[in-house]
Design an enzyme around this catalytic site. Structure first.
Site, PDB file in Angstrom:
ATOM      1  N   GLU A 243       0.884  -1.177   0.000  1.00  0.00           N
ATOM      2  CA  GLU A 243       0.000   0.000   0.000  1.00  0.00           C
ATOM      3  C   GLU A 243       0.913   1.216   0.000  1.00  0.00           C
ATOM      4  O   GLU A 243       1.469   1.567   1.041  1.00  0.00           O
ATOM      5  CB  GLU A 243      -0.897  -0.009   1.245  1.00  0.00           C
ATOM      6  CG  GLU A 243      -1.876  -1.160   1.306  1.00  0.00           C
ATOM      7  CD  GLU A 243      -3.034  -1.009   0.334  1.00  0.00           C
ATOM      8  OE1 GLU A 243      -3.203   0.079  -0.247  1.00  0.00           O
ATOM      9  OE2 GLU A 243      -3.758  -1.996   0.140  1.00  0.00           O
ATOM     10  N   CYS A 277      -2.480   9.154   2.485  1.00  0.00           N
ATOM     11  CA  CYS A 277      -2.124   8.690   1.139  1.00  0.00           C
ATOM     12  C   CYS A 277      -3.257   8.932   0.150  1.00  0.00           C
ATOM     13  O   CYS A 277      -3.030   8.945  -1.051  1.00  0.00           O
ATOM     14  CB  CYS A 277      -1.782   7.206   1.184  1.00  0.00           C
ATOM     15  SG  CYS A 277      -3.093   6.251   1.949  1.00  0.00           S
TER      16      CYS A 277
HETATM   17  P1  NAP Z   1       8.167   5.336   4.821  1.00  0.00           P
HETATM   18  O1  NAP Z   1       9.337   6.187   5.042  1.00  0.00           O
HETATM   19  O2  NAP Z   1       8.158   4.412   3.663  1.00  0.00           O
HETATM   20  O3  NAP Z   1       7.948   4.532   6.203  1.00  0.00           O
HETATM   21  C1  NAP Z   1       6.916   3.614   6.355  1.00  0.00           C
HETATM   22  C2  NAP Z   1       7.397   2.478   7.231  1.00  0.00           C
HETATM   23  O4  NAP Z   1       8.522   1.849   6.607  1.00  0.00           O
HETATM   24  C3  NAP Z   1       7.875   2.902   8.610  1.00  0.00           C
HETATM   25  O5  NAP Z   1       7.571   1.897   9.544  1.00  0.00           O
HETATM   26  C4  NAP Z   1       9.382   3.017   8.416  1.00  0.00           C
HETATM   27  O6  NAP Z   1      10.104   2.832   9.610  1.00  0.00           O
HETATM   28  C5  NAP Z   1       9.635   1.855   7.493  1.00  0.00           C
HETATM   29  N1  NAP Z   1      10.853   1.974   6.686  1.00  0.00           N
HETATM   30  C6  NAP Z   1      11.495   3.077   6.307  1.00  0.00           C
HETATM   31  N2  NAP Z   1      12.574   2.750   5.557  1.00  0.00           N
HETATM   32  C7  NAP Z   1      12.615   1.399   5.492  1.00  0.00           C
HETATM   33  C8  NAP Z   1      13.476   0.451   4.869  1.00  0.00           C
HETATM   34  N3  NAP Z   1      14.528   0.818   4.155  1.00  0.00           N
HETATM   35  N4  NAP Z   1      13.196  -0.862   5.011  1.00  0.00           N
HETATM   36  C9  NAP Z   1      12.129  -1.264   5.735  1.00  0.00           C
HETATM   37  N5  NAP Z   1      11.274  -0.422   6.344  1.00  0.00           N
HETATM   38  C10 NAP Z   1      11.504   0.903   6.211  1.00  0.00           C
HETATM   39  O7  NAP Z   1       6.840   6.176   4.680  1.00  0.00           O
HETATM   40  P2  NAP Z   1       6.379   7.389   5.552  1.00  0.00           P
HETATM   41  O8  NAP Z   1       6.885   8.614   4.930  1.00  0.00           O
HETATM   42  O9  NAP Z   1       6.655   7.165   6.972  1.00  0.00           O
HETATM   43  O10 NAP Z   1       4.797   7.247   5.362  1.00  0.00           O
HETATM   44  C11 NAP Z   1       4.113   7.964   4.431  1.00  0.00           C
HETATM   45  C12 NAP Z   1       3.962   7.194   3.129  1.00  0.00           C
HETATM   46  O11 NAP Z   1       3.080   6.106   3.356  1.00  0.00           O
HETATM   47  C13 NAP Z   1       3.327   8.035   2.058  1.00  0.00           C
HETATM   48  O12 NAP Z   1       3.943   7.817   0.830  1.00  0.00           O
HETATM   49  C14 NAP Z   1       1.896   7.526   2.039  1.00  0.00           C
HETATM   50  O13 NAP Z   1       1.232   7.729   0.822  1.00  0.00           O
HETATM   51  C15 NAP Z   1       2.087   6.089   2.349  1.00  0.00           C
HETATM   52  N6  NAP Z   1       0.837   5.501   2.846  1.00  0.00           N
HETATM   53  C16 NAP Z   1       0.148   4.677   2.014  1.00  0.00           C
HETATM   54  C17 NAP Z   1      -1.054   4.143   2.439  1.00  0.00           C
HETATM   55  C18 NAP Z   1      -1.846   3.232   1.542  1.00  0.00           C
HETATM   56  O14 NAP Z   1      -2.750   2.582   2.042  1.00  0.00           O
HETATM   57  N7  NAP Z   1      -1.546   3.154   0.262  1.00  0.00           N
HETATM   58  C19 NAP Z   1      -1.535   4.441   3.706  1.00  0.00           C
HETATM   59  C20 NAP Z   1      -0.805   5.288   4.528  1.00  0.00           C
HETATM   60  C21 NAP Z   1       0.399   5.812   4.075  1.00  0.00           C
HETATM   61  P3  NAP Z   1      10.586   4.093  10.484  1.00  0.00           P
HETATM   62  O15 NAP Z   1       9.368   4.806  10.884  1.00  0.00           O
HETATM   63  O16 NAP Z   1      11.241   3.444  11.622  1.00  0.00           O
HETATM   64  O17 NAP Z   1      11.492   4.892   9.630  1.00  0.00           O
END
Ligand code: NAP
Length: 472
Positions: A243, A277
């Site tokens: 997602e 998102c």
């Molecule tokens: P993110 O940086 O991708 O982080 C999301 C999760 O992934 C967090 O738990 C983060 O951990 C972890 N993470 C980060 N880098 C990683 C890596 N290299 N390997 C494994 N895990 C890793 O995203 P965000 O900026 O926090 O969240 C916002 C994004 O989520 C936006 O793009 C939004 O559109 C998307 N989103 C999508 C949906 C959907 O249903 N499509 C719903 C909600 C949000 P840490 O927090 O410890 O860094």
């Protein structure tokens, strides 16, 4: 509820949780080492077959108890959510209800993991399918919906008979811990749903993707991280659900009810300070109603109050300094590229460190940088269009394909546009599309798979085909 949280830094590696409204510390949590993550995976692997062997009705009853406990503790959960994430308390309560709805829904769906009997092609043979749990799964979830993004994965996984190890975002781990406590109180074995607390997201992600016992990875987060995880998980040929990010268009056609469109725009754009998102990211407004829509949106935005979520305001802080800087830079880039700043455009430093003023940008060109990236902030950028196919072209001109919205009273136009939009979700005259009963998910770079609805359970089930011969 949160005995793990201590008010002082621990001697072992630990994680500090901050309140984004005030930047004050909420406390410290012990961090898991990779060895501890390994132990949790091993324990889940040992516990899962017993859980899978229980009847679906048994699992359903425990999930139902979990749902009841979440409802019973909704005020506490909402407060924890607002304190660690920043969203207004009313929105936190809605998220808890939304998150709980997945537990209730999948408690019911647990009993409907049907296989099929297929008419055989020869005498003396039978052909049927059964559904079996995938096994041990892993989830990685973001900070913007720390309750709902977790239950949308955990509830179907558990109801299918899987175990799931979860890594919540480091900014918002408390909701995951609280939800796990309630699951344990409901009678679910804690080894089935371990939570990993860690600042080493990439190491934990790699561990999840490459562990032979983990058969499925479910990720919600950015597209960049999702792509990396998909590559990594190919090593174990894991099933994946992704997602990912969005870039939602919000189109207002000439015949739309403008008051309804403005009300839809406000909830769709400014919920969670624009950090969702499925937030409207780009507004395309027909020339004939552009001025009216812009004026009314401006008037509605000027009524939005900014402040701490616990104090009943409409818009809370952004999650951290990096998010704030990104939003500020985007607004500057947008105006440099010719967008007109109607209101906002500044950090609201009179309120606190992480607040950004609701910002309206007008006469924004479709190729302005602010239309190209996921803003994740309270920015409404308005672009004009004059022709239906031009609006559809603008809407589809992105690598993302999660949510899209449009407003019209014309049924024929609605049918045409909803067929043409390259998105997993289309809202017509509707700014809020999330519900546990409908399939949530994106196409293109917005993801793989669907969560919620009857399809959500299948993400945690394998289909086994059983052929029987020699029947007399
Ligand atoms: P993110 O940086 O991708 O982080 C999301 C999760 O992934 C967090 O738990 C983060 O951990 C972890 N993470 C980060 N880098 C990683 C890596 N290299 N390997 C494994 N895990 C890793 O995203 P965000 O900026 O926090 O969240 C916002 C994004 O989520 C936006 O793009 C939004 O559109 C998307 N989103 C999508 C949906 C959907 O249903 N499509 C719903 C909600 C949000 P840490 O927090 O410890 O860094």
């Amino acid at each position: 509820m949160l005995k793990e949280l201590t008010s002082q830094r621990l001697e072992q590696p630990c994680v500090e949780v901050l309140n984004p409204a005030t930047q004050e510390s909420l406390g410290w949590l012990a961090a898991d080492s990779l060895e501890q993550v390994e132990s949790k995976i091993v324990a889940a692997t040992l516990a899962q077959p017993k859980w899978a062997a229980q009847t679906a009705k048994y699992r359903s009853k425990l999930l139902r108890k979990w749902f009841d406990l979440i409802e019973q503790h909704q005020q506490d959960l909402a407060l924890i959510l607002t304190m660690e994430q920043g969203k207004p308390l009313s929105e936190a309560l809605s998220e808890v209800a939304y998150g709980a709805s997945f537990v209730e829904w999948f408690a019911e769906e647990a009993k409907r993991a049907y296989g099929v009997t297929i008419p055989a092609t020869f005498d003396g043979k039978s052909i049927r399918t059964i559904k079996q749990p995938i096994g041990v799964c892993a989830s990685i979830t973001p900070w913007n919906f720390p309750v709902a993004m977790l239950t949308r994965k955990l509830a179907p996984a558990l109801s299918a008979g899987c175990a799931m190890i979860s890594k919540p975002a480091v900014n918002t781990p408390l909701c995951a811990i609280a939800l796990r406590h309630l699951a344990l109180e409901a009678g679910i074995d804690g080894e089935l749903l371990p939570v990993v607390i860690s600042e080493q997201a990439s190491d934990v992600g790699l561990k999840f993707c490459t562990h032979p016992s983990i058969r499925k990875l479910s990720f919600t987060g950015s597209t960049a991280v999702g792509k990396q995880l998909m590559q990594q998980s190919s090593q174990q040929v894991q099933r994946v659900s992704m997602e990912l990010g969005g870039n939602a268009p919000f189109i207002v056609f000439g015949d739309a009810d403008i008051n309804e469109a403005v009300a839809g725009a406000i909830v769709c754009k400014f919920r969670n300070a624009g950090q969702t998102c499925v937030c409207a990211n780009r507004f395309y407004i027909h020339d004939s109603v552009y001025d009216e829509f812009a004026q009314k949106l401006h008037a509605a935005m000027s009524k939005l109050s900014l402040g701490a979520g616990v104090d009943g305001h409409d818009i809370g802080p952004l999650i951290d300094e990096k998010a704030l800087q990104k939003v500020d830079q985007l607004v500057h880039a947008a105006t440099l590229a010719g967008a007109e700043l109607v209101c906002g455009g500044k950090v609201a430093s009179d309120i606190g460190t992480l607040y950004y003023q609701p910002t309206l940008l007008s006469n924004v060109a479709h190729d302005n940088p602010v239309m190209k990236v996921e803003q994740f902030g309270p920015i409404a950028a308005l672009c004009r269009f004059s022709d239906v196919d031009e609006a559809i072209h603008f809407a589809n001109d992105t690598e993302f394909g999660l949510a899209s919205y449009f407003f019209t009273q014309d049924l024929t136009l609605a049918e045409y546009v909803s067929n043409k939009l390259q998105y997993g979700i289309v809202g017509i005259n509707e700014g809020i599309i999330s519900t546990e009963v409908a399939p949530f998910g994106g196409v293109k770079h917005s993801g793989v798979g669907r969560e919620g609805s009857a399809l959500g359970l299948d993400e945690y089930l394998e289909t086994k085909y059983i052929a029987v011969g020699g029947l007399r």
